[in-house]
Design an enzyme around this catalytic site. Structure first.
Site, PDB file in Angstrom:
ATOM      1  N   HIS A   1      17.406   4.215 -20.763  1.00 32.63           N
ATOM      2  CA  HIS A   1      17.677   4.852 -22.045  1.00 32.63           C
ATOM      3  C   HIS A   1      17.292   6.326 -22.062  1.00 32.63           C
ATOM      4  O   HIS A   1      17.820   7.086 -22.879  1.00 32.63           O
ATOM      5  CB  HIS A   1      16.935   4.114 -23.165  1.00 32.63           C
ATOM      6  CG  HIS A   1      17.575   2.824 -23.566  1.00 32.63           C
ATOM      7  ND1 HIS A   1      17.376   1.652 -22.862  1.00 32.63           N
ATOM      8  CD2 HIS A   1      18.398   2.518 -24.590  1.00 32.63           C
ATOM      9  CE1 HIS A   1      18.060   0.685 -23.444  1.00 32.63           C
ATOM     10  NE2 HIS A   1      18.688   1.173 -24.479  1.00 32.63           N
ATOM     11  N   GLY A   2      16.360   6.731 -21.215  1.00 32.38           N
ATOM     12  CA  GLY A   2      15.983   8.131 -21.223  1.00 32.38           C
ATOM     13  C   GLY A   2      14.911   8.432 -20.203  1.00 32.38           C
ATOM     14  O   GLY A   2      14.137   7.556 -19.809  1.00 32.38           O
TER      15      GLY A   2
END
Length: 451
Positions: free
Chosen positions: A306-307
């Site tokens: 996600h990041g």
């Protein structure tokens, strides 16, 4: 280009539909070209990257299908390495090595990379084969899913991409209905909850208890309706062309344990992590400790997907820990406390998911625990944060959003029960679309676009 923008609603989508009907003998190629235009609208500099990725993976897939034994394995590992290196360079270089690419993160890179990784592995397993380039280009770049999912499987999509299929009235009616409901979730609910969220997660804030709970709950609902809205819009847009995308969202805040949550939230990503990471790591085989290790590794990597940052890793690690605790002490799915406990766990884990850094997340958690004071938020007369004051008028909306997410049927359930396609129904859909259009002062990006 955003689904909730005037350019998309009144220019791009009508032209794509008209062209698809006019050139339906070349419908696959038409949708592929339109999807590339859709992607280039964001930033034309990233279009060559997308095309290079598509061409390289198409060639790799054909090579893997045509080889056997060790060369086949070597081709798979080389192709996977190239995909992960490209993803790592653009998404993780700064985090891991302090190196800046000088470019913004290419939008949708995680989604089109994971979609093609699944394709390559399926080719290696003998479950996929694509001899033609145009359908493969459409499979990867298909604009309803390209920038924020769902993560697609080749086998479930390719039989649906076919030339010569005209637009169908039933598909148009159903697709517009689902799209309108998704647009309403985004424009009328998620965007109007944002003022209660943004300042709380701006960093350097020590919120009091009520501020922290209200702001975190508002973010939970903002993300829920933003992502649910995108998922509905993607399904609705795809249905216009007679193509059915897989469900990606199934009332996750009704989950009664963490496993149940992940069967309902971002369902295609959960499927990918299970089939292409958790099971290859060993899955449930090898005993309890190895199973727990595999769960933790899968969820930490899912958080990193996600990041690039410690907050996302912490979020993934928390969900891994929750899954381990669930397996250790039992699911408790039938107990009365199962649902509220699951929701509170998910809500607490959203804090690092949204916070800019771990220090900010710790401050918000401290506020939730009451360690920063118990005062009323500013909106209720106390000395709380200005962000809650700014969103004070949205308190009824937040309450309605919670009740809807917890107890109301989702889009799929509603349409299964009440879909008729009648004229009064069409009028209600038109009224909902008009309400959304009049609320679209400045279109905002979907929260999942950053992933």
């Amino acid at each position: 280009m955003l689904f909730n923008s005037f350019a998309f609603l009144f220019l791009f989508l009508p032209l794509v539909l008209a062209g698809y009907q006019l050139f339906r003998r070349r419908g696959v190629a038409w949708l592929g070209i339109c999807s590339l235009i859709f992607y280039a609208w964001w930033d034309w500099r990233f279009l060559p990257l997308l095309l290079l990725s598509i061409c390289a993976n198409y060639g790799a897939g054909r090579a893997i299908c045509g080889l056997a034994g060790q060369p086949r394995d070597a081709a798979l590992w080389a192709a996977l390495a190239l995909n992960l290196c490209a993803l790592g360079w653009f998404k993780y270089a700064a985090f891991l090595f302090g190196v800046s690419t000088g470019l913004a993160l290419p939008i949708g890179i995680s989604f089109f990379t994971f979609t093609q990784v699944a394709f390559l592995v399926d080719c290696w397993r003998g479950k996929a084969r694509e001899p033609r380039f145009a359908p493969y280009l459409l499979f990867v770049s298909y604009f309803p899913h390209l920038v924020a999912g769902p993560v697609l499987h080749h086998a479930e999509m390719m039989p649906q991409f076919r030339n010569g299929r005209p637009l169908q009235a039933e598909d148009l009616a159903f697709g517009l209905t689902v799209f309108a409901l998704g647009l309403a979730k985004k424009v009328l609910v998620a965007d109007n909850l944002a003022p209660m969220v943004t300042p709380l997660f701006a960093g350097g804030v020590a919120p009091q208890m009520m501020d922290a709970w209200i702001g975190t709950l508002a973010y939970s609902m903002q993300l829920y309706f933003d992502f649910s809205g995108y998922s509905d819009m993607a399904i609705g847009l795809s249905r216009l062309f007679g193509v059915r995308l897989p469900e990606n969202f199934d009332s996750p805040y009704k989950a009664r344990n963490i496993s149940d949550f992940w069967r309902r939230w971002h369902m295609t990503l959960s499927r990918f992590l299970r089939d292409y990471l958790y099971i290859p790591l060993g899955g449930n085989r090898g005993g309890t400790w190895k199973r727990w290790r595999n769960l933790m590794v899968t969820m930490v990597l899912g958080g990193a997907w996600h990041g690039a940052g410690w907050p996302f890793i912490a979020w993934g690690g928390l969900h891994g820990l929750f899954l381990v605790l669930q397996q250790r002490f039992g699911g408790g799915k039938e107990a009365w406390w199962a649902w509220p406990l699951t929701f509170i766990a998910v809500l607490l884990a959203w804090v690092p998911f949204r916070a800019p850094d771990i220090a900010s997340a710790l401050q918000i958690w401290s506020g939730i625990a009451g360690l920063n004071g118990l005062g009323l938020p500013h909106a209720l007369g106390g000395p709380g944060l200005q962000c809650i004051a700014a969103g004070g008028g949205a308190m009824p909306l937040l309450a309605a959003a919670c009740l809807s997410a917890w107890f109301a049927p989702n889009t799929r359930e509603m349409l299964q029960r009440h879909w008729t396609g009648s004229l009064p129904h069409a009028g209600a859909v038109a009224a909902l679309l008009l309400a959304c259009v009049f609320s679209m002062n400045r279109p905002t990006e979907f929260l999942y676009f950053q992933f």
